[in-house]
Design a protein around this motif. Structure first.
Motif, PDB file in Angstrom:
ATOM      1  N   ASP A 347       6.391  78.926 -15.788  1.00  0.00           N
ATOM      2  CA  ASP A 347       5.510  78.972 -16.955  1.00  0.00           C
ATOM      3  C   ASP A 347       4.864  77.615 -17.213  1.00  0.00           C
ATOM      4  O   ASP A 347       3.663  77.523 -17.520  1.00  0.00           O
ATOM      5  N   LEU A 348       5.653  76.550 -17.082  1.00  0.00           N
ATOM      6  CA  LEU A 348       5.100  75.220 -17.338  1.00  0.00           C
ATOM      7  C   LEU A 348       4.054  74.853 -16.274  1.00  0.00           C
ATOM      8  O   LEU A 348       3.023  74.256 -16.594  1.00  0.00           O
ATOM      9  N   VAL A 349       4.319  75.217 -15.024  1.00  0.00           N
ATOM     10  CA  VAL A 349       3.359  74.933 -13.955  1.00  0.00           C
ATOM     11  C   VAL A 349       2.038  75.653 -14.216  1.00  0.00           C
ATOM     12  O   VAL A 349       0.949  75.090 -14.028  1.00  0.00           O
ATOM     13  N   ARG A 350       2.117  76.897 -14.665  1.00  0.00           N
ATOM     14  CA  ARG A 350       0.878  77.628 -14.980  1.00  0.00           C
ATOM     15  C   ARG A 350       0.139  76.964 -16.139  1.00  0.00           C
ATOM     16  O   ARG A 350      -1.092  76.924 -16.164  1.00  0.00           O
ATOM     17  N   GLN A 351       0.892  76.443 -17.095  1.00  0.00           N
ATOM     18  CA  GLN A 351       0.282  75.802 -18.258  1.00  0.00           C
ATOM     19  C   GLN A 351      -0.280  74.424 -17.898  1.00  0.00           C
ATOM     20  O   GLN A 351      -1.365  74.048 -18.357  1.00  0.00           O
ATOM     21  N   ALA A 352       0.435  73.665 -17.083  1.00  0.00           N
ATOM     22  CA  ALA A 352       0.033  72.292 -16.768  1.00  0.00           C
ATOM     23  C   ALA A 352      -1.139  72.237 -15.797  1.00  0.00           C
ATOM     24  O   ALA A 352      -1.927  71.298 -15.838  1.00  0.00           O
ATOM     25  N   ARG A 353      -1.252  73.209 -14.912  1.00  0.00           N
ATOM     26  CA  ARG A 353      -2.328  73.257 -13.912  1.00  0.00           C
ATOM     27  C   ARG A 353      -2.456  71.931 -13.162  1.00  0.00           C
ATOM     28  O   ARG A 353      -3.482  71.243 -13.195  1.00  0.00           O
ATOM     29  N   PHE A 354      -1.378  71.592 -12.463  1.00  0.00           N
ATOM     30  CA  PHE A 354      -1.391  70.389 -11.640  1.00  0.00           C
ATOM     31  C   PHE A 354      -2.392  70.532 -10.502  1.00  0.00           C
ATOM     32  O   PHE A 354      -2.586  71.626  -9.961  1.00  0.00           O
ATOM     33  N   SER A 355      -3.012  69.423 -10.121  1.00  0.00           N
ATOM     34  CA  SER A 355      -3.906  69.438  -8.958  1.00  0.00           C
ATOM     35  C   SER A 355      -3.134  69.828  -7.698  1.00  0.00           C
ATOM     36  O   SER A 355      -3.647  70.539  -6.838  1.00  0.00           O
ATOM     37  N   SER A 356      -1.920  69.329  -7.592  1.00  0.00           N
ATOM     38  CA  SER A 356      -1.013  69.724  -6.512  1.00  0.00           C
ATOM     39  C   SER A 356       0.390  69.333  -6.933  1.00  0.00           C
ATOM     40  O   SER A 356       0.578  68.564  -7.884  1.00  0.00           O
ATOM     41  N   ALA A 357       1.365  69.866  -6.220  1.00  0.00           N
ATOM     42  CA  ALA A 357       2.760  69.562  -6.529  1.00  0.00           C
ATOM     43  C   ALA A 357       3.540  69.431  -5.235  1.00  0.00           C
ATOM     44  O   ALA A 357       3.343  70.205  -4.292  1.00  0.00           O
ATOM     45  N   PHE A 358       4.421  68.460  -5.200  1.00  0.00           N
ATOM     46  CA  PHE A 358       5.350  68.297  -4.082  1.00  0.00           C
ATOM     47  C   PHE A 358       6.645  68.967  -4.508  1.00  0.00           C
ATOM     48  O   PHE A 358       7.358  68.470  -5.387  1.00  0.00           O
ATOM     49  N   ILE A 359       6.912  70.111  -3.912  1.00  0.00           N
ATOM     50  CA  ILE A 359       8.033  70.965  -4.319  1.00  0.00           C
ATOM     51  C   ILE A 359       9.158  70.801  -3.304  1.00  0.00           C
ATOM     52  O   ILE A 359       8.940  70.918  -2.092  1.00  0.00           O
ATOM     53  N   PHE A 360      10.349  70.554  -3.804  1.00  0.00           N
ATOM     54  CA  PHE A 360      11.500  70.301  -2.936  1.00  0.00           C
ATOM     55  C   PHE A 360      12.645  71.235  -3.285  1.00  0.00           C
ATOM     56  O   PHE A 360      12.929  71.473  -4.460  1.00  0.00           O
ATOM     57  N   GLU A 361      13.281  71.774  -2.268  1.00  0.00           N
ATOM     58  CA  GLU A 361      14.534  72.493  -2.476  1.00  0.00           C
ATOM     59  C   GLU A 361      15.628  71.465  -2.702  1.00  0.00           C
ATOM     60  O   GLU A 361      15.740  70.495  -1.944  1.00  0.00           O
ATOM     61  N   TYR A 362      16.414  71.665  -3.754  1.00  0.00           N
ATOM     62  CA  TYR A 362      17.473  70.704  -4.039  1.00  0.00           C
ATOM     63  C   TYR A 362      18.418  70.572  -2.842  1.00  0.00           C
ATOM     64  O   TYR A 362      18.849  71.568  -2.248  1.00  0.00           O
ATOM     65  N   SER A 363      18.715  69.323  -2.500  1.00  0.00           N
ATOM     66  CA  SER A 363      19.718  69.059  -1.463  1.00  0.00           C
ATOM     67  C   SER A 363      20.667  67.999  -2.001  1.00  0.00           C
ATOM     68  O   SER A 363      20.224  66.970  -2.521  1.00  0.00           O
ATOM     69  N   PRO A 364      21.973  68.236  -1.925  1.00  0.00           N
ATOM     70  CA  PRO A 364      22.931  67.290  -2.502  1.00  0.00           C
ATOM     71  C   PRO A 364      22.972  65.981  -1.729  1.00  0.00           C
ATOM     72  O   PRO A 364      23.001  65.980  -0.497  1.00  0.00           O
ATOM     73  N   ARG A 365      22.951  64.873  -2.453  1.00  0.00           N
ATOM     74  CA  ARG A 365      23.096  63.561  -1.851  1.00  0.00           C
ATOM     75  C   ARG A 365      24.490  63.063  -2.150  1.00  0.00           C
ATOM     76  O   ARG A 365      24.880  62.922  -3.320  1.00  0.00           O
TER      77      ARG A 365
END
Length: 481
Positions: A347-365
C-alpha cells in the motif's frame, strides 16, 4: 546504500591504462562488490597502489590473466556477498597456480568481518585488509612475499579518513566524495556498524577542498557519500552542517551537479529540503531507504521512523521539488513479517510512487540481532518479492512513460553507451538520475563526455529513456555552452 546506479567501469578498476610496456611493481586489477562507498574505496586502493609503483592492467591483460596483483574489495551487507567473495578468490586461485608470483588481496567489509576465516579457508590469499587499513596494502604485499604467508591488517578504530589517501578516479567528469564514515544506527538486520564503525564526520572545509580539487581536475558532478549522509555534522555538534554543505556546493564554480546518498528518513529535515530546492546545482534526486511499510516491522528493524514520518518527508520534498525523482530500498520477508505487514508495504509503495526500488529478500547476516529471530519461509519470501516487484515495475514504467515529449538535460557519460553502438547514440543521466540514450541528429555535433545536452525524450524503455529528436518536427537537441 544504492548499488543499482553504478556502471561496470565504476565497479572495476585497472582497465584501460596498462600498455604491457611498463609493469612498474606489477599490473593490478581491482574488482569491487557492493555500494558506492566500496567503489570510492576502490579509487583509494588504486591511488595507494599507483603511488607505490603499481600500474593498472588493461582490459585485455585482465581478461588474459596477465596481471601481478588481483584485489577484491568486498561487501558484507547481503548473504550472497560471502558466496561471491569466495567464488571470486577461488577462480583467482587458478590464476595463481599458473603464475605463482601473482598476489591476491581481499579488502572491504567482508575482510573486516571475516578476517580469520578468509585466511583459513583461502590460504592462497596474500593480504587481508580492513576498511580502515587501505593505506597499508603495499606494505602487506611486501611482507607476504618476504614471509611466504598471508598478512592481515584489520583496525577497529579509524585513525585517518580514507580521503587523506591518493585516489585514481573511475570517472573524469563524475567524482565520489565521502563526507563521513561509519554509522551510529542499530538496525537489527545490518552489519555496517560492525564493519565500518561509529559515524565520524570530516570537517566541512576539508570536504569543500576535495570538491574543488575534483572540479579543478575536470569533474562536473560530485556525489556526496555517507552511510547516513544527511546526519553529517551531528558528531561535530552541528545539526545544520549538511544543508550548509549543500548550499556551499552551490558556490563552487564549475560544479554543475551535486547528488548525495544515502539519507536517513529520521534526519531528513526541512532545512535539508530547502537547501536542495534552493541550490541550483543540487539535483532533485533522492534515494530514501524505506525498508518496510509496516510500523510493526520498522520497530523490529529498529528503524527510527514510522511510515507516517516517511510519507511526510516525501510529501514535503515533492511540494518543494515537484520534479524530484525518489528511489528506495525495501526488504521483504524480514523475520516475523506477516501477510498483513507485507500488504502495508504494498500500500505504501502504491502511495509513494517511487521512480524505482531496489527490493531485497531478507537474508540473515551472522552477528546481527535479526539473524536470531524467527525466519519467514523462503517460498513465502520469494512470493512476496515477486508481487512487490510487479507492483513497483508497473509504477516505474508509468513514471518513465510520462517523460515522453518532455525536454531533459542530460550529462553525457559514455560515448557510445553499452547498447548504443548500432544506434550511434550517446548515453548519460538527466538531472533526476534517469539513464538517457541520446541520438545525435544528422548534421549536429556529437557531445563529449561531461557535456550537457538538452533534448526531447521520444521513448521509454525498461529503466531508461531514449531521445531521438526530430528537429523538423520541433523536437529539441541543443548542446549547452
Amino acid at each position: 546504500m544504492d548499488e543499482g546506479m553504478m556502471t561496470q567501469a565504476e565497479r572495476q578498476m585497472g582497465f584501460g591504462a596498462g600498455t604491457g610496456q611498463d609493469r612498474g611493481k606489477g599490473l593490478y586489477y581491482i574488482h569491487t562488490l557492493g555500494c558506492q562507498m566500496n567503489v570510492h574505496d576502490s579509487e583509494r586502493i588504486a591511488g595507494v597502489l599507483e603511488a607505490n609503483g603499481y600500474r593498472p592492467a588493461s582490459q585485455e591483460q585482465a581478461q588474459a590473466a596477465d596481471v601481478d596483483l588481483m584485489v577484491l574489495n568486498t561487501c558484507a551487507v547481503r548473504e550472497n556477498a560471502s558466496k561471491r567473495m569466495y567464488g571470486t578468490i577461488g577462480k583467482w586461485a587458478r590464476v595463481k597456480r599458473l603464475n605463482p608470483q601473482a598476489q591476491i588481496a581481499v579488502g572491504g567489509c567482508m575482510a573486516q568481518k571475516d578476517r580469520e576465516r578468509i585466511t583459513r579457508k583461502a590460504p592462497w590469499v596474500d593480504a587481508v585488509f580492513g576498511t580502515k587499513n587501505i593505506g597499508r596494502l603495499p606494505e602487506l604485499l611486501e611482507e607476504a612475499r618476504e614471509r611466504g604467508r598471508s598478512q592481515v591488517a584489520i583496525s577497529d578504530q579509524l585513525e585517518t579518513f580514507p580521503s587523506a589517501l591518493p585516489a585514481v578516479r573511475a570517472s573524469r567528469t563524475s567524482s565520489w566524495v565521502s563526507i563521513s564514515v561509519g554509522c551510529n544506527n542499530t538496525c537489527t538486520f545490518c552489519i555496517v556498524p560492525a564493519v565500518r564503525g561509529r559515524e565520524r564526520d570530516r570537517p566541512l572545509a576539508d570536504v569543500l577542498n576535495e570538491i574543488r580539487a575534483c572540479v579543478a581536475g575536470g569533474a562536473k558532478e560530485v556525489t556526496l557519500l555517507g552511510q547516513n549522509v544527511n546526519s553529517y555534522g551531528y558528531s561535530m555538534g552541528d545539526r545544520y552542517a549538511f544543508p550548509k554543505l549543500l548550499r556551499a556546493c552551490g558556490q563552487v564554480e564549475g560544479l554543475e551537479r551535486v547528488r548525495f546518498t544515502s539519507p536517513h528518513p529520521a534526519a531528513f529535515t526541512d532545512e535539508v529540503i530547502a537547501a536542495m530546492a534552493q541550490t541550483p546545482n543540487v539535483m532533485h534526486q533522492l534515494h530514501m531507504p524505506l525498508q518496510s511499510g509496516s510500523d510493526r516491522i520498522l520497530r523490529a528493524m529498529r528503524r527510527s521512523y514510522r511510515k507516517a514520518r516517511f510519507l511526510s518527508v516525501l510529501n514535503k520534498v515533492r511540494q518543494a521539488m515537484p520534479d524530484a525523482q525518489i528511489t528506495t530500498d525495501i526488504i521483504v520477508g524480514f523475520p516475523g513479517e506477516s501477510e498483513e505487514d507485507f500488504q502495508e508495504t504494498l500500500d505504501l509503495v502504491r502511495q509513494a510512487r517511487f521512480s524505482s526500488a531496489f527490493i531485497f529478500e531478507y537474508s540473515p547476516r551472522p552477528g546481527t540481532p535479526a539473524a536470531a529471530m524467527e525466519q519467514v519461509d523462503k517460498a513465502v519470501v520469494q512470493d512476496r518479492f515477486e508481487r512487490l516487484l510487479a507492483v513497483q515495475e508497473a509504477i516505474t514504467q508509468e513514471e518513465l512513460d510520462a517523460f515522453v515529449g518532455r525536454q531533459v538535460e542530460v550529462m553525457i557519460a559514455n560515448q557510445p553507451g553499452r547498447h548504443d553502438g548500432d544506434t550511434h547514440r550517446v548515453t548519460g543521466r538527466e538531472r533526476g538520475g534517469l539513464l538517457v540514450h541520446v541520438g545525435v541528429p544528422q548534421g549536429q555535433r556529437q557531445p563529449a563526455i561531461g557535456e550537457l545536452v538538452t533534448c526531447t525524450v521520444t521513448g521509454a524503455g525498461k529503466h531508461y529513456l531514449t531521445a531521438d529528436p526530430n528537429l523538423q518536427a520541433g523536437e529539441v537537441y541543443a548542446l549547452q555552452g
